[in-house]
Design an enzyme around this catalytic site. Structure first.
Site, PDB file in Angstrom:
ATOM      1  N   ASN A   1       0.840  -1.196   0.000  1.00 32.78           N
ATOM      2  CA  ASN A   1       0.000   0.000   0.000  1.00 32.78           C
ATOM      3  C   ASN A   1       0.877   1.249   0.000  1.00 32.78           C
ATOM      4  O   ASN A   1       1.951   1.280   0.614  1.00 32.78           O
ATOM      5  CB  ASN A   1      -1.036   0.002   1.125  1.00 32.78           C
ATOM      6  CG  ASN A   1      -0.490  -0.306   2.499  1.00 32.78           C
ATOM      7  OD1 ASN A   1       0.551  -0.935   2.659  1.00 32.78           O
ATOM      8  ND2 ASN A   1      -1.213   0.132   3.517  1.00 32.78           N
ATOM      9  N   ILE A   2       0.411   2.243  -0.718  1.00 33.16           N
ATOM     10  CA  ILE A   2       1.157   3.493  -0.880  1.00 33.16           C
ATOM     11  C   ILE A   2       0.212   4.634  -0.510  1.00 33.16           C
ATOM     12  O   ILE A   2      -0.743   4.921  -1.245  1.00 33.16           O
ATOM     13  CB  ILE A   2       1.658   3.652  -2.335  1.00 33.16           C
ATOM     14  CG1 ILE A   2       2.503   2.427  -2.733  1.00 33.16           C
ATOM     15  CG2 ILE A   2       2.460   4.946  -2.488  1.00 33.16           C
ATOM     16  CD1 ILE A   2       2.905   2.394  -4.199  1.00 33.16           C
ATOM     17  N   GLU A   3       0.468   5.227   0.652  1.00 31.51           N
ATOM     18  CA  GLU A   3      -0.445   6.263   1.152  1.00 31.51           C
ATOM     19  C   GLU A   3      -0.056   7.645   0.646  1.00 31.51           C
ATOM     20  O   GLU A   3       1.007   7.829   0.031  1.00 31.51           O
ATOM     21  CB  GLU A   3      -0.475   6.203   2.687  1.00 31.51           C
ATOM     22  CG  GLU A   3      -0.988   4.843   3.154  1.00 31.51           C
ATOM     23  CD  GLU A   3      -1.252   4.738   4.637  1.00 31.51           C
ATOM     24  OE1 GLU A   3      -0.717   5.548   5.415  1.00 31.51           O
ATOM     25  OE2 GLU A   3      -2.011   3.813   5.010  1.00 31.51           O
TER      26      GLU A   3
ATOM     27  N   CYS B   1     -10.294  -5.039   0.476  1.00 34.45           N
ATOM     28  CA  CYS B   1     -11.436  -4.109   0.487  1.00 34.45           C
ATOM     29  C   CYS B   1     -12.300  -4.337  -0.755  1.00 34.45           C
ATOM     30  O   CYS B   1     -11.912  -5.069  -1.680  1.00 34.45           O
ATOM     31  CB  CYS B   1     -10.942  -2.670   0.563  1.00 34.45           C
ATOM     32  SG  CYS B   1     -10.370  -1.993  -1.005  1.00 34.45           S
TER      33      CYS B   1
ATOM     34  N   CYS C   1      -4.190   0.758  -2.587  1.00 33.97           N
ATOM     35  CA  CYS C   1      -4.068  -0.500  -1.845  1.00 33.97           C
ATOM     36  C   CYS C   1      -3.001  -1.409  -2.470  1.00 33.97           C
ATOM     37  O   CYS C   1      -2.753  -1.365  -3.683  1.00 33.97           O
ATOM     38  CB  CYS C   1      -5.392  -1.248  -1.862  1.00 33.97           C
ATOM     39  SG  CYS C   1      -6.687  -0.505  -0.889  1.00 33.97           S
TER      40      CYS C   1
ATOM     41  N   GLU D   1      -3.075  -4.643  -3.048  1.00 37.58           N
ATOM     42  CA  GLU D   1      -3.581  -5.592  -4.050  1.00 37.58           C
ATOM     43  C   GLU D   1      -3.657  -4.926  -5.417  1.00 37.58           C
ATOM     44  O   GLU D   1      -3.336  -5.517  -6.442  1.00 37.58           O
ATOM     45  CB  GLU D   1      -4.985  -6.092  -3.674  1.00 37.58           C
ATOM     46  CG  GLU D   1      -5.079  -6.828  -2.346  1.00 37.58           C
ATOM     47  CD  GLU D   1      -5.429  -5.908  -1.193  1.00 37.58           C
ATOM     48  OE1 GLU D   1      -4.871  -4.791  -1.121  1.00 37.58           O
ATOM     49  OE2 GLU D   1      -6.253  -6.311  -0.353  1.00 37.58           O
TER      50      GLU D   1
ATOM     51  N   CYS E   1     -10.711  -3.436  -4.145  1.00 37.40           N
ATOM     52  CA  CYS E   1      -9.701  -4.437  -4.531  1.00 37.40           C
ATOM     53  C   CYS E   1     -10.368  -5.698  -5.060  1.00 37.40           C
ATOM     54  O   CYS E   1      -9.910  -6.290  -6.034  1.00 37.40           O
ATOM     55  CB  CYS E   1      -8.797  -4.773  -3.353  1.00 37.40           C
ATOM     56  SG  CYS E   1      -7.640  -3.441  -2.983  1.00 37.40           S
TER      57      CYS E   1
END
Ligand code: THU
Length: 137
Positions: free
Chosen positions: A45-47, A89, A56, A58, A92
């Site tokens: 995940n890359i915020e 989620c 996300c 995935e 995803c």
């Protein structure tokens, strides 16, 4: 998929989790896809400080595969920091469903390495797909 492939995919998801960019939630997610070309594509995940721009793990893994030319995926392993089996989620699940081969399996991992196997229909029953678009009246 073979036991050995499962083991490789699982390890790839754990390795990807270590690369998560999560300064805001501190919730690390790692994913690994076994694609039709026999390759494994990983994602974390890359915020973003603009929270809605977060991607996300995935989706990163699936989109890496697809942007390399892959159109079918056979398995996706995912692990999170939660003590339970990872639960992708809703968005995803929809993204995975677009590219899932008939034999697709989700390997939902627990941090202790336990695996829960789920089919695409378990993951997203009644999914909206290409057929839905083609059944217009
Ligand atoms: N996250 C994922 O990477 N995959 C999911 O399926 C659910 C949530 C990430 C997004 C965000 O960085 C953090 O987990 C908390 O929502």
């Amino acid at each position: 998929m073979t036991e050995k492939q499962q083991e490789i995919l699982k390890n790839a998801a754990f390795n990807a989790q270590a690369l998560a960019y999560v300064p805001y939630s501190k919730f690390r997610v790692g994913a690994a896809v076994l694609a039709d070309d026999g390759q494994i594509y990983t994602g974390c995940n890359i915020e973003n400080s603009s929270y809605g721009a977060t991607v996300c793990a995935e989706q990163v893994a699936v989109l890496k595969a697809v942007s390399t030319g892959v159109r079918k995926i056979h398995a996706l392993a995912v692990v999170t920091d939660a003590a339970e089996f990872a639960r992708p989620c809703g968005i995803c699940r929809q993204v995975i469903s677009e590219f899932a081969a008939d034999d697709f399996l989700l390997l939902a991992l627990r941090p202790d390495g336990e695996v829960l196997l789920q089919s695409m229909v378990d993951l997203l029953p009644g999914a909206f797909g290409a057929d839905s678009l083609n059944s217009r009246t």
